[in-house]
Motif scaffolding. Structure first.
Motif, mmCIF file in Angstrom:
data_model
loop_
_atom_site.group_PDB
_atom_site.id
_atom_site.type_symbol
_atom_site.label_atom_id
_atom_site.label_comp_id
_atom_site.label_asym_id
_atom_site.label_seq_id
_atom_site.Cartn_x
_atom_site.Cartn_y
_atom_site.Cartn_z
ATOM 1 N N VAL A 87 2.972 -3.965 8.025
ATOM 2 C CA VAL A 87 1.711 -4.470 7.470
ATOM 3 C C VAL A 87 0.538 -3.753 8.146
ATOM 4 O O VAL A 87 0.493 -3.646 9.372
ATOM 5 C CB VAL A 87 1.597 -5.992 7.657
ATOM 6 C CG1 VAL A 87 0.232 -6.490 7.188
ATOM 7 C CG2 VAL A 87 2.713 -6.692 6.903
ATOM 8 N N VAL A 88 -0.378 -3.242 7.329
ATOM 9 C CA VAL A 88 -1.536 -2.516 7.861
ATOM 10 C C VAL A 88 -2.819 -3.141 7.313
ATOM 11 O O VAL A 88 -2.794 -3.913 6.355
ATOM 12 C CB VAL A 88 -1.504 -1.022 7.459
ATOM 13 C CG1 VAL A 88 -0.334 -0.325 8.112
ATOM 14 C CG2 VAL A 88 -1.466 -0.878 5.944
ATOM 15 N N GLU A 97 -5.009 -6.882 3.996
ATOM 16 C CA GLU A 97 -3.796 -6.432 4.668
ATOM 17 C C GLU A 97 -2.657 -6.374 3.666
ATOM 18 O O GLU A 97 -2.568 -7.216 2.771
ATOM 19 C CB GLU A 97 -3.444 -7.384 5.824
ATOM 20 C CG GLU A 97 -4.451 -7.278 6.958
ATOM 21 C CD GLU A 97 -4.142 -8.202 8.132
ATOM 22 O OE1 GLU A 97 -3.107 -8.911 8.062
ATOM 23 O OE2 GLU A 97 -4.925 -8.198 9.092
ATOM 24 N N ALA A 98 -1.806 -5.391 3.854
ATOM 25 C CA ALA A 98 -0.663 -5.251 2.956
ATOM 26 C C ALA A 98 0.410 -4.429 3.665
ATOM 27 O O ALA A 98 0.097 -3.616 4.535
ATOM 28 C CB ALA A 98 -1.071 -4.554 1.649
ATOM 29 N N GLN A 116 -1.240 -12.536 -3.111
ATOM 30 C CA GLN A 116 -0.678 -11.919 -1.916
ATOM 31 C C GLN A 116 -1.682 -10.943 -1.301
ATOM 32 O O GLN A 116 -1.969 -10.999 -0.110
ATOM 33 C CB GLN A 116 0.623 -11.183 -2.279
ATOM 34 C CG GLN A 116 1.285 -10.492 -1.091
ATOM 35 C CD GLN A 116 2.117 -9.292 -1.516
ATOM 36 O OE1 GLN A 116 2.359 -9.080 -2.700
ATOM 37 N NE2 GLN A 116 2.537 -8.495 -0.554
ATOM 38 N N VAL A 117 -2.207 -10.061 -2.129
ATOM 39 C CA VAL A 117 -3.137 -9.030 -1.657
ATOM 40 C C VAL A 117 -4.238 -8.883 -2.704
ATOM 41 O O VAL A 117 -3.991 -8.484 -3.832
ATOM 42 C CB VAL A 117 -2.419 -7.671 -1.492
ATOM 43 C CG1 VAL A 117 -3.423 -6.623 -1.047
ATOM 44 C CG2 VAL A 117 -1.274 -7.763 -0.503
ATOM 45 N N LEU A 168 0.879 -1.158 0.000
ATOM 46 C CA LEU A 168 0.000 0.000 0.000
ATOM 47 C C LEU A 168 0.919 1.210 0.000
ATOM 48 O O LEU A 168 1.649 1.434 0.967
ATOM 49 C CB LEU A 168 -0.891 0.026 1.241
ATOM 50 C CG LEU A 168 -1.665 1.349 1.393
ATOM 51 C CD1 LEU A 168 -2.769 1.454 0.355
ATOM 52 C CD2 LEU A 168 -2.222 1.488 2.798
ATOM 53 N N ASN A 169 0.919 1.955 -1.093
ATOM 54 C CA ASN A 169 1.770 3.139 -1.152
ATOM 55 C C ASN A 169 1.046 4.313 -0.499
ATOM 56 O O ASN A 169 -0.103 4.610 -0.846
ATOM 57 C CB ASN A 169 2.113 3.492 -2.596
ATOM 58 C CG ASN A 169 3.025 2.464 -3.233
ATOM 59 O OD1 ASN A 169 3.184 1.352 -2.709
ATOM 60 N ND2 ASN A 169 3.641 2.845 -4.339
#
Lengths: 314, 556, 630
Positions: free
Chosen positions: B475-476, B486-487, B509-510, B458-459
């Protein structure tokens, strides 16, 4: 009506090459004119899809009235030019350029033309004495401009050095680098405009380098492979090809080359798939394809694996 | 555009343009070799503008970057149009001769003052004015766009807003000037060309209105064709929801991963009576199919053609033997037809193509021999003497009204904000995009390794990261009104406060599309991938069963 | 440009400040400054950003002077400020000898051991430096003393016997020239505030009979730091005269004068300027090549140090005539005194309205920028010089196109060296026909000669064209007592040796061409019977190996092979036989002379070629190498 764009017609220019009159469009180079005449002209730093840098000087010809020889790859024709491509001066310079390169650089993967030219011009790279011992890793990269250890002449300096193998995509073997600038042009203004590499240092210590010789993964490199695509000597190589060559499984004669279209975005880049044993071993693009001019992106160059890895698909 | 759906320019024209506007296109990463042509123009002195919420690697090449708020494109375009009109820079001759609806258009943009646009877009009015004047004054100007324009709920309106600018200035139908939509996949253009649109026969012949065309097809096929348009993708899912669509045959598409709102997509496909998937992989969609037909990779295991973004039809060729059991698409379809009672016999790609040429006038001159010899041809190419067309719509510049044909219509459009509104609960705007090394859902690109590959992140802007107290790689939890995922965080200085970015490349992955909204554009059927309202929570701050979880409806 | 920036160790505050001292503060967060909310919605860049590339060398100088080396963090920050890819910036920084790209002691002493200084015991000086400061070229890691030293090519102080240049980095940076040089002086010279050092000049004629002096007429007579003094001595009258005559008038005078460039190629100045003046492409540039680096040459330094306003005035006339609004003076980094005087002269001229938007109130605009080289002989090649001003590696370009068609920034450009420009003032002062009456029919006017070596009075001399070598040597007091003439190195390292039989050849372009020699930059190194010529040749070979840009194969490899060959000859250990080495050299010389891109390669073999033909080469260490190889 037709919307085809018509370019302004070009004037034709007459020049004399080895006594024969040749008529070529204005703006052509002497190399174009020589090729039109079917004259075999050696080139190393020249490539159709790059701006001529005319640094290797192997394509020099003699132009009447010019004090020195001129590089045919970049010199434009002028009306009435009289050109000699096989004079003693030309032959001596071509022989010496080939000899200089072969005595300093490993040209064993530079393709069959180089060997043919060396034989034709009588280049003898051995006559400078035994080659000096190879450089240590990083030694040439640390050379400072305007300084060098003074040689006693007992051995001939070379650029031999360990291979740079700092990532899984590219191998850089600068023992094979003739400093033709092609990779710098392809990475830079002529195609990719990434500028991950440039020429650093100067003189015999000039070399292709990232900033401060950082590894490729720490550089701006985006692994488009366009530098490898233009490298004439095998100094830059796909790691897969390097490994196959090392392992003795690379088989030029056993490969087919098929032109198709990239499976990714909608630009329509033509790919040349080099296939050996039903496996794609290398991807290039035709230099004369006006979408790519021979240059690709990382997906087109490396993204073929999925067809060969169906089993672990998801 | 004004009929046939294709970009008006060729890539090589970009090299000779004086001004290029990259609008909602990060071609540097998504269309890298097209961008080489743009860079040639830039090196020759062309000016470049970039309109994009992010200062992408493409935008970093621009003389000026307009960092608009997500979804404010129409306000910007209309303000540019208004400014051009008010500054007396509109090409009134061209408008009078070759267009229709100008008065209505002029009236429609009147509310979009530079100040209004500055408020909507966040971009200073002076810079908008500068773009307007430079675009109008340029000798040759192009607007290039990609999914930043079309992955919105009002995608078609966005496109009309840009077309209006080209009509206003006469930047279309001339060498070097035009409208350049860049296609996301190697044969999206070809799919449209071949009639893979709900309302078109091959060659963009309308299935409802072009009765002559329909008759020609019927004559060749020996069967009547329905004179009624079909559903586009988003309508199909709605039809599934209503229970009207009960069986689906999916060729080379992975909607479980690629569609917005993954949970709903998977639920609907699973609920079909019969699902057939034909693909080169056992994709997530194939995994839930009743029948899977293993296919060959069209670009290297079979013969055929594809069409690129410059309308160039090119040959694909067989370089590899396919794995055992995989069969050519034509062969599968032929076999299917045979079992349904229509025995066509063996059909080669060239035979299928020649039939197409006989029915689609714009492809008529594109024999395999010519495609081979010329390295492809650009449609329209009516006969074997025709060199194809470098650019479209030159007719608009004809003096003779007969040759000029129907005027090109202005289409007034108005600004509408993204549907997924920001709120105190979902305060960040998430937009999505592509990375250089990856492609769509990663089915193809995920299989090769490259040193530049980075896992999904997540940028966040440095400001938001600081405010949230999250560190690089932490990770958030990311939540939208539809779900949570979550990423890890990547602090990205090309983003401003309030703007976040993710890709769709790494669904394993996400699953980013759990967050996105499946609202779609009624005219094109494209979903709004580009504008999602999200919130970001530190994992440590989420109480078990707490706020983050109530929105989660992650597909099992 | 999509630069990949960000390094583990970003620029320090000092490095940022050094960069800002040249560029001023950053405009936005996108180019190295602090992020602001406004940055989130707009950025400007593109061509305007990339066009700042020409500021790269000034910025690198600022960092080098402040820190003592150019770190990865500094390069990263510079690249953000100027929109330059880091690999390119590194390629530039690593090209120039006065930049260091690894940690370095703050003081670097460059000890000249080139042709003139060798004769005066440069090797002994180097041994003494090693004793005091450790081995040559030590970096910061090995050297804790804060001082390192290295051998240097000619520093242009050949009239002083020995010379050194100290680069001293810090908050109060200095470049100190010590000539003559004694290692004892190094510590004292590092005390801040010592300034730019001794320098000075030797123009023996200025103290004696001044009647024949034209280019040197003000040297030693007019205070070089004052525009008022210059104007009192007739300064700026020629600019007035030029403006009165108009560009066409100036061109006519130059053609009438038959003035040709003094840089070696002897191209007619009027023709060169006219080609630029009449080129329809805009804009035009004029450039003064003050990168005097030919070993043995110091004439332009003396002119710039002693008569800086004359150069400013002449360049202004050049700008006026060629239709340029901007002129550049590219001066080698080893000339701090000349540079500071030129910068001051530009400042004073600007203050007085003699540069700027309305020169002389005559309605034409002209400004001058002084750009500093960074240790590269090749930058004296005109197209390499353009590249250097443009912020690139000083690699020569292939010609054609010539500068008059495509020069600096790809625009029509006229370029001349300092001596040529001062000749222009003289042409305007006495008129073209009068100028043409001086010298010989085809070599008109006067010429400056840099005398060094075995003469009684080394220094800078001015003679009318047509003077013989014998007369030049006699004017310098003749040979030192008891010595006999063995040879003269004419034209510097790129020139050639001539023997005593050439003493009576007139030193004109046409007469020297006949004997295969050249006057080059006016270097006359007089070699007596005590000099080890082979040792000189080894130094010259080392010089070309070090100064080759490396671009083209003939020069890059040819200079290496030449040096190796000479090493073997000096050791008396030929490969095969001496005859075989001579044949090998003939081939090396042929390709290097015939196929190199630029004059450096084309002349890199001429000293050895001429020495071989004069039979001057023998095993080194022999005081009398007169036996030669044959």
């Amino acid at each position: 009506m037709s919307a085809v764009f018509v370019e302004a017609p070009k004037r034709l220019v007459d020049v004399t090459i080895d006594g024969a009159t040749v008529r070529v469009p204005e703006g052509s180079t002497l190399l174009d004119a020589c090729r039109q005449q079917g004259i075999d002209t050696p080139t190393l730093c020249f490539l159709e899809n790059l701006t001529p840098v005319n640094v290797c000087r192997v394509c020099v010809v003699e132009v009447e009235g010019s004090r020195t020889l001129v590089p045919s790859c970049s010199r434009k024709v002028e009306p009435g030019m009289a050109v000699h491509t096989d004079s003693d001066r030309v032959r001596t310079s071509r022989r010496m350029v080939l000899e200089f390169l072969a005595s300093t650089v490993d040209v064993s993967l530079a393709g069959p033309d180089v060997g043919r030219w060396m034989a034709e011009y009588g280049a003898d790279p051995a006559r400078y004495g035994d080659p000096a011992p190879p450089h240590q890793a990083g030694q040439r990269d640390a050379a400072r401009p305007g300084e060098h250890p003074v040689p006693d002449g007992s051995a001939a300096a070379t650029v031999a050095q360990p291979v740079k193998y700092d990532n899984d995509s590219y191998v850089r073997d600068y023992s094979r680098c003739i400093l033709c600038y092609k990779c710098v042009e392809a990475c830079g203004p002529d195609a990719q405009n990434t500028f991950a590499i440039a020429v650093a240092g100067r003189g015999f210590d000039a070399r292709i380098s990232t900033e401060f010789d950082v590894t490729l993964p720490d550089s701006a490199c985006v692994y488009c492979g366009n530098c490898i695509g233009v490298c004439p000597t095998g100094a830059l190589m796909f790691a897969s090809e390097y490994r196959m060559r090392r392992d003795g499984t690379w088989d030029d004669d056993g490969q087919t080359v098929t032109t198709t279209v990239c499976p990714y975005c909608g630009v329509g880049c033509n790919l040349e798939l080099h296939v050996q044993d039903n496996q794609i071993v290398k991807v290039t693009s035709p230099l004369d394809h006006d979408v790519t001019s021979g240059h690709l992106c990382v997906k087109g160059r490396f993204g073929f694996e999925f067809v060969q890895r169906r089993a672990d698909a998801g | 555009m004004f009929g046939a759906g294709g970009g008006t320019c060729s890539y090589r024209e970009a090299e000779d343009a004086d001004l290029i506007v990259m609008w909602g296109s990060n071609a540097r990463e998504a269309h890298p070799i097209f961008f080489h042509h743009v860079l040639k123009a830039v090196r020759k002195g062309a000016r470049m503008y970039a309109v994009d919420p992010r200062r992408t690697t493409s935008a970093q090449w621009a003389d000026a970057w307009l960092g608009i708020n997500v979804g404010s494109d129409i306000s910007l375009a209309n303000a540019i149009g208004r400014e051009i009109i008010h500054a007396g820079l509109a090409n009134t001759d061209f408008i009078a001769r070759a267009t229709s609806g100008f008065e209505a258009y002029a009236a429609s943009v009147e509310p979009y003052t530079l100040e209004v646009a500055e408020r909507d877009t966040g971009v200073p009015a002076d810079l908008i004015r500068q773009l307007a004047h430079d675009y109008a004054r340029a000798g040759r100007a192009q607007i290039c766009w990609t999914l930043g324009i079309t992955e919105h709920h009002n995608a078609s309106d966005n496109v009309f807003a840009l077309i209006n600018l080209a009509l206003l200035t006469g930047h279309v139908g001339r060498y070097g000037s035009g409208l350049v939509p860049l296609r996301g996949q190697n044969n999206v253009q070809g799919g449209g060309d071949m009639g893979a649109l709900p309302n078109k026969l091959p060659g963009f012949q309308d299935v409802e209105t072009d009765t002559d065309a329909r008759a020609r097809f019927e004559a060749v096929y020996g069967e009547p064709l329905p004179a009624r348009r079909g559903w586009h993708l988003s309508q199909m899912f709605e039809a599934m929801e209503r229970g009207e669509l009960t069986a689906c045959y999916i060729i080379g598409e992975n909607p479980v991963r690629s569609e917005a709102d993954t949970g709903r997509t998977k639920e609907l496909l699973s609920g079909l009576e019969h699902l057939v998937v034909q693909d080169i992989f056992l994709t997530d969609t194939a995994a839930i199919a009743d029948v899977v037909l293993p296919a060959t990779a069209t670009w290297c295991e079979t013969e055929g053609t594809v069409t690129s973004s410059e309308r160039r039809v090119q040959r694909v060729r067989k370089a590899l033997d396919p794995p055992g059991g995989a069969r050519d698409d034509i062969e599968i379809i032929g076999e299917l037809a045979r079992r349904l009672g229509a025995n066509w016999g063996p059909v080669t790609a060239e035979q299928a193509w020649d039939e197409l040429r006989s029915l689609s006038p714009m492809h008529g001159g594109m024999s395999y021999a010519r495609l081979e010899a010329l390295g492809g041809l650009q449609w329209p190419c009516y006969d074997e003497e025709h060199p194809g067309e470098l650019f479209l719509h030159a007719r608009l510049w004809e003096a003779d009204p007969a040759r000029r044909g129907a005027p090109a219509p202005f289409t007034p459009v108005s600004q509408e904000p993204p549907l997924d509104e920001l709120s105190a609960e979902f305060p960040l705007r998430l937009t999505t995009g592509r990375r250089l090394d990856s492609f769509n859902t990663g089915v193809q690109s995920g299989k090769y390794a490259t040193p530049i590959r980075r896992p999904e992140t997540l940028n966040l802007s440095p400001e938001d990261a600081a405010e949230l107290g999250v560190a690089e790689s932490e990770v958030v939890r990311i939540s939208s009104r539809r779900g949570s995922i979550e990423a890890p965080v990547h602090v990205d200085s090309t983003l401003r406060r309030g703007l976040a970015f993710m890709t769709l490349h790494f669904p394993e992955q996400v699953a980013t599309n759990i967050l996105t909204l499946d609202a779609w554009d009624p005219k094109s059927g494209t979903a709004e991938f580009k504008a999602t309202a999200i919130r970001v929570d530190r994992i440590a701050d989420i109480p078990a069963g707490g706020a983050g979880d109530e929105h989660a409806k992650v597909g099992a | 440009m999509d630069l990949r920036l960000g390094v583990p160790a970003p620029a320090t505050e000092q490095e940022r400040a050094a960069v800002a001292s040249v560029l001023g503060p950053a405009a936005s967060g996108w180019d190295g400054g602090d992020r602001t909310p406004a940055d989130g919605h707009m950025a400007v860049g593109g061509r305007a950003a990339r066009e700042q590339r020409h500021l790269l060398l000034p910025v690198l100088h600022a960092v080098q002077e402040r820190i003592g080396w150019i770190s990865p963090g500094a390069v990263d920050h510079i690249c953000a400020r100027l929109t330059i890819p880091p690999a390119e910036a590194y390629g530039v920084a690593s090209f120039y000898a006065l930049f260091r790209t690894e940690p370095s002691p703050v003081a670097v002493v460059h000890v000249c051991d080139d042709v003139a200084c060798r004769a005066d015991g440069a090797e002994r000086t180097c041994q003494e430096m090693e004793r005091r400061f450790g081995p040559e070229g030590q970096g910061a890691a090995a050297n804790g003393s804060g001082v390192t030293w290295q051998r240097s090519p000619c520093l242009g102080q050949c009239d002083h016997g020995s010379a050194a240049l100290i680069q001293h980095a810090g908050a109060d940076p200095a470049r100190v020239v010590l000539a003559p040089f004694d290692p004892e002086q190094v510590r004292a010279a590092l005390v801040p505030g010592t300034g730019v050092g001794s320098g000075g000049t030797a123009v023996p004629q200025a103290a004696a009979d001044r009647s024949g002096l034209r280019l040197l007429r003000r040297v030693g007579q007019v205070e070089p730091g004052s525009i008022d003094a210059y104007r009192s001595a007739g300064g700026y009258e020629m600019l007035r005269r030029a403006v009165t005559a108009g560009p066409q008038g100036v061109l006519r005078e130059l053609k009438d004068a038959k003035l040709v460039g003094r840089g070696g190629a002897a191209f007619p100045t009027g023709v060169k300027w006219e080609a630029v003046a009449t080129n329809p492409v805009r804009e035009h540039f004029v450039v003064c090549n003050a990168d005097e680096s030919e070993p043995g040459t110091f004439k332009d330094r003396v002119l710039m140090e002693q008569d800086p306003f004359a150069l400013i005035e002449a360049l202004t006339i050049m700008g006026y005539t060629c239709g340029a609004r901007r002129g550049y003076i590219y001066i080698r980094g080893e000339y701090p005194i000349a540079e500071s005087r030129l910068v001051e002269a530009v400042r004073q001229a600007t203050d007085r309205g003699l540069l700027g938007a309305d020169v002389l109130g005559e309605g034409f605009a002209f400004d001058i920028e002084v750009r500093r080289g960074a240790g590269a002989y090749i930058a004296g090649e005109e197209t390499a010089l353009f590249n250097s001003i443009e912020g690139k590696r000083a690699e020569p370009r292939n010609k054609p196109p010539f500068p008059a068609a495509s020069g600096l920034f790809g625009k029509p450009t006229a370029i001349n060296n300092v001596e040529t420009l001062l000749c222009v003032l003289e042409v305007l002062r006495i008129g073209g026909p009068a100028f043409a009456a001086i010298g010989t029919a085809n070599s008109t006017g006067t010429r400056l000669f840099c005398l060094s070596g075995a003469v009684r009075q080394p220094g800078l001399y001015e003679h009318d064209f047509g003077v013989t070598l014998r007369e030049v040597i006699e004017a310098a007091g003749g040979l030192r007592d008891g010595r006999s003439l063995r040879a003269v190195l004419l034209g510097g390292a790129a020139g050639s040796f001539v023997g005593p039989d050439a003493l009576d050849v007139p030193l004109t372009m046409e007469d020297l061409r006949v004997i295969g020699a050249t006057l080059g930059s006016g270097v006359v190194v007089v070699i007596d019977d005590t000099v080890d010529v082979t040792d000189l040749l080894v130094r010259i070979a080392r010089f070309f190996r070090d100064e080759s840009c490396g671009q083209c194969v003939p020069c890059r490899v040819g200079t290496v092979r030449q040096e190796e060959l000479l090493g073997r000859l000096a050791r008396g250990a030929p490969l095969g036989s001496v005859q075989r080495e001579i044949e090998l050299f003939a081939d090396i010389a042929a390709v290097t002379r015939d196929a190199s891109i630029c004059g450096l390669g084309q002349t890199a073999v001429s000293a050895l070629s001429s020495a071989l033909s004069l039979n001057l080469v023998g095993a080194s260490g022999q005081a009398d190498g007169g036996r030669g190889l044959a």
